[in-house]
Design a protein around this motif. Structure first.
Motif, short mmCIF file in Angstrom:
data_model
loop_
_atom_site.label_atom_id
_atom_site.label_comp_id
_atom_site.label_asym_id
_atom_site.label_seq_id
_atom_site.Cartn_x
_atom_site.Cartn_y
_atom_site.Cartn_z
N LYS A 104 42.09 36.37 4.07
CA LYS A 104 40.82 37.07 3.96
C LYS A 104 40.08 37.08 5.29
O LYS A 104 39.54 38.10 5.70
CB LYS A 104 39.95 36.41 2.88
N LEU A 105 40.10 35.95 6.00
CA LEU A 105 39.42 35.87 7.29
C LEU A 105 40.17 36.66 8.36
O LEU A 105 39.54 37.28 9.22
CB LEU A 105 39.26 34.41 7.74
N SER A 106 41.50 36.65 8.31
CA SER A 106 42.29 37.32 9.35
C SER A 106 42.24 38.84 9.23
O SER A 106 42.57 39.55 10.17
CB SER A 106 43.73 36.83 9.32
N ILE A 119 33.83 29.67 3.32
CA ILE A 119 35.26 29.97 3.30
C ILE A 119 36.02 29.02 4.22
O ILE A 119 37.05 28.47 3.84
CB ILE A 119 35.54 31.44 3.67
N THR A 120 35.52 28.81 5.43
CA THR A 120 36.21 27.91 6.36
C THR A 120 36.19 26.47 5.85
O THR A 120 37.17 25.75 6.00
CB THR A 120 35.64 28.01 7.78
N ALA A 121 35.08 26.06 5.23
CA ALA A 121 35.01 24.72 4.65
C ALA A 121 36.00 24.60 3.49
O ALA A 121 36.65 23.56 3.32
CB ALA A 121 33.60 24.39 4.18
N SER A 122 36.14 25.65 2.70
CA SER A 122 37.08 25.65 1.58
C SER A 122 38.52 25.54 2.08
O SER A 122 39.32 24.79 1.51
CB SER A 122 36.92 26.91 0.73
N ILE A 123 38.84 26.27 3.14
CA ILE A 123 40.19 26.18 3.72
C ILE A 123 40.47 24.75 4.15
O ILE A 123 41.54 24.20 3.89
CB ILE A 123 40.35 27.16 4.90
#
Length: 134
Positions: A104-106, A119-123
């Motif tokens: 999703k981020l890429s 989202i980054t914390a979830s990853i």
């Protein structure tokens, strides 16, 4: 004065739990938090992680959620995106979730800064569970 904590866990599928407990531990956005009776009022989002319900009998139930919200105002209400028995999940599940969010981020994520941060914390949470083998 009530001696125990009244807990309600709601998921899209059902009311997953309701009852009196001694405490509950949740993956709050600012860190893992354990809630006991007479806890100060609190509203927070939840990251992916384990929810541990500590029953009055001393027994513990452990669940996993991909996120949600907690409200503490005398009683505790958890509104979760989903809820799984912790024992039902494997490292493959966590790896897949991390990959989905990374994709999703890429693909040029466009959204609010706080959503990107979540989202980054979830990853990071998913990768931690993969590394721990839980």
């Amino acid at each position: 004065m009530r001696e125990n904590l009244n807990l309600k866990i709601l998921s899209p599928a059902n009311i997953a739990f309701t009852g009196e407990v001694s405490s509950v531990r949740v993956p709050a956005t600012l860190g893992e938090t354990q809630i006991y009776k007479n806890h100060t009022a609190l509203v927070s989002s939840l990251l992916p992680g384990y929810i541990t319900v500590y029953h009055l009998s001393g027994f513990e139930d452990k669940y996993f959620t991909n996120g949600g919200y907690i409200e503490v105002n005398g009683d505790v209400t958890l509104i979760v995106d989903d809820l799984f028995e912790a024992s039902a999940l494997s490292t493959d599940y966590f790896q897949k979730q991390a990959e989905l969010l990374s994709d999703k981020l890429s693909k040029g994520f466009v959204g609010a800064d706080d959503e990107y941060d979540k989202i980054t914390a979830s990853i990071a949470c998913y990768q931690q569970y993969c590394d721990a083998g839980t």
